[in-house]
Write a protein that holds these residues in place. Structure first.
Motif, PDB file in Angstrom:
ATOM      1  N   ARG A  12       1.638  17.041   3.624  1.00 23.16           N
ATOM      2  CA  ARG A  12       1.714  15.710   4.233  1.00 23.16           C
ATOM      3  C   ARG A  12       1.709  14.628   3.154  1.00 23.16           C
ATOM      4  O   ARG A  12       2.491  13.676   3.211  1.00 23.16           O
ATOM      5  N   ILE A  13       0.817  14.793   2.156  1.00 23.34           N
ATOM      6  CA  ILE A  13       0.751  13.813   1.063  1.00 23.34           C
ATOM      7  C   ILE A  13       2.080  13.777   0.310  1.00 23.34           C
ATOM      8  O   ILE A  13       2.582  12.713  -0.039  1.00 23.34           O
ATOM      9  N   PHE A  14       2.669  14.966   0.087  1.00 24.19           N
ATOM     10  CA  PHE A  14       3.936  15.051  -0.631  1.00 24.19           C
ATOM     11  C   PHE A  14       5.036  14.312   0.128  1.00 24.19           C
ATOM     12  O   PHE A  14       5.820  13.544  -0.461  1.00 24.19           O
ATOM     13  N   ARG A  15       5.092  14.514   1.430  1.00 21.98           N
ATOM     14  CA  ARG A  15       6.127  13.849   2.240  1.00 21.98           C
ATOM     15  C   ARG A  15       5.956  12.333   2.209  1.00 21.98           C
ATOM     16  O   ARG A  15       6.922  11.582   2.037  1.00 21.98           O
ATOM     17  N   ILE A  16       4.692  11.886   2.371  1.00 21.83           N
ATOM     18  CA  ILE A  16       4.436  10.435   2.359  1.00 21.83           C
ATOM     19  C   ILE A  16       4.773   9.872   0.987  1.00 21.83           C
ATOM     20  O   ILE A  16       5.352   8.782   0.883  1.00 21.83           O
ATOM     21  N   SER A  64       0.145   6.485  -1.224  1.00 25.61           N
ATOM     22  CA  SER A  64       0.440   7.662  -0.391  1.00 25.61           C
ATOM     23  C   SER A  64      -0.837   8.290   0.131  1.00 25.61           C
ATOM     24  O   SER A  64      -0.925   8.667   1.304  1.00 25.61           O
ATOM     25  N   LEU A  65      -1.838   8.386  -0.752  1.00 27.61           N
ATOM     26  CA  LEU A  65      -3.120   8.960  -0.331  1.00 27.61           C
ATOM     27  C   LEU A  65      -3.792   8.083   0.721  1.00 27.61           C
ATOM     28  O   LEU A  65      -4.362   8.577   1.696  1.00 27.61           O
ATOM     29  N   ILE A  66      -3.709   6.758   0.506  1.00 24.82           N
ATOM     30  CA  ILE A  66      -4.335   5.835   1.464  1.00 24.82           C
ATOM     31  C   ILE A  66      -3.630   5.939   2.817  1.00 24.82           C
ATOM     32  O   ILE A  66      -4.277   6.004   3.874  1.00 24.82           O
ATOM     33  N   PHE A 122      -4.629   9.071   4.490  1.00 28.47           N
ATOM     34  CA  PHE A 122      -5.990   8.954   5.013  1.00 28.47           C
ATOM     35  C   PHE A 122      -5.998   8.162   6.321  1.00 28.47           C
ATOM     36  O   PHE A 122      -6.721   8.497   7.253  1.00 28.47           O
ATOM     37  N   LEU A 123      -5.163   7.105   6.376  1.00 33.09           N
ATOM     38  CA  LEU A 123      -5.104   6.290   7.601  1.00 33.09           C
ATOM     39  C   LEU A 123      -4.415   7.040   8.740  1.00 33.09           C
ATOM     40  O   LEU A 123      -4.750   6.849   9.906  1.00 33.09           O
ATOM     41  N   LEU A 158      -8.743  13.560  -2.612  1.00 28.18           N
ATOM     42  CA  LEU A 158      -8.617  12.103  -2.496  1.00 28.18           C
ATOM     43  C   LEU A 158      -9.529  11.398  -3.495  1.00 28.18           C
ATOM     44  O   LEU A 158      -9.096  10.509  -4.251  1.00 28.18           O
ATOM     45  N   SER A 159     -10.807  11.807  -3.528  1.00 32.15           N
ATOM     46  CA  SER A 159     -11.759  11.115  -4.400  1.00 32.15           C
ATOM     47  C   SER A 159     -11.457  11.386  -5.879  1.00 32.15           C
ATOM     48  O   SER A 159     -11.585  10.488  -6.710  1.00 32.15           O
ATOM     49  N   PHE A 160     -11.005  12.607  -6.195  1.00 31.76           N
ATOM     50  CA  PHE A 160     -10.665  12.918  -7.589  1.00 31.76           C
ATOM     51  C   PHE A 160      -9.455  12.109  -8.050  1.00 31.76           C
ATOM     52  O   PHE A 160      -9.422  11.646  -9.188  1.00 31.76           O
TER      53      PHE A 160
END
Lengths: 167, 82
Positions: A59-63, A151-153, A156-157, B55-57
């Motif tokens: 999912r992170i990769f796609r975003i 992307s991570l944010i 997460f949302l 995420l935190s790392f």
């Protein structure tokens, strides 16, 4: 009561095929069944756990790809092509960095007791390449590298929606 | 680039990496400790714990990367060089 009638013969068939129907008749057999059930459930849950982590990475990769495409498009339209290429190079480095970090975190507690630092080679190599090639710019490449953060944010949302969808 | 600028850049690069890695290093160590303890206590939550740890790392290590980038810029693309 069609569903009940339909479901019970199927389970009895499955039990007799595995020989579990005979086992259930004795005490020993029921204990064996319990043990095998526990093993099956633990195997399934560990498989789910690893697949959950892999799905998160996917999912992170796609975003990340979507955010990169958007940023490159904006930089082509509003800045110039060299900046867009630098941004793309940086974003590609960011994806590699995050992949290495995820790999290190995935092996934490299994094959290693600490998180490795091999992923830090990626930004160092990026800065060195950008410093050596005159057509590339430093600032856009760094911005591109740090595109993994939005992307991570975003991931997460969006996580509650993804969980609702899967669950 | 004169010798004083070169010496100051090299010292600054070393300080940027060294000082910039102290905080994230401590933070990552304690985060990894907590995550491994959490996985040992609740193996069923392993996927979520690893996701949160990633995420935190990623956010913690970016502080180290800032220091690394500043050091590399000072060494290889110094804006103060003559």
């Amino acid at each position: 009561m069609e569903p009940l009638l339909a479901s019970s013969p199927v389970t009895s068939d499955a039990n007799s095929r595995n020989g579990a129907g005979d086992l259930c008749s004795s005490k020993e057999g029921s204990e064996r069944l319990k043990l095998s059930g526990d093993l099956e459930s633990s195997e399934t849950s560990s498989g789910d756990l690893s697949s959950e982590y892999v799905l998160l990475q996917l999912r992170i990769f796609r975003i990340n790809l979507a955010v990169t495409a958007l940023a490159v498009l904006v930089s082509i339209l509003f800045v110039d092509l060299n900046a867009a290429i630098s941004l793309l190079l940086g974003a590609f480095s960011g994806i590699i960095y995050l992949r290495l970090l995820a790999k290190n975190i995935g092996s934490l507690g299994k094959s290693s007791s600490s998180v490795g630092k091999a992923q830090l080679i990626v930004p160092a190599a990026l800065v060195l390449v950008v410093a050596k090639v005159p057509e590339l710019h430093l600032l856009p490449s760094l911005v591109g590298f740090l595109l993994y953060k939005p992307s991570l944010i975003i991931q997460f949302l969006l996580e509650p929606y993804a969980q609702k969808k899967s669950g | 680039m004169d010798s004083i600028t070169t010496a100051a850049s090299v010292v600054a690069a070393g300080l940027a990496v060294g000082l910039g890695a102290i905080g994230p290093g401590i933070g990552q160590g304690s985060a990894a400790q907590g995550a491994v303890e959490g996985i040992a206590r609740q193996p069923e939550a392993e996927g979520k714990i690893r996701g949160t740890l990633l995420l935190s790392f990623a956010f913690m290590e970016s502080l180290t990367i800032y220091g690394l980038v500043v050091a590399l810029v000072l060494l290889f693309a110094n804006p103060f060089a003559g």
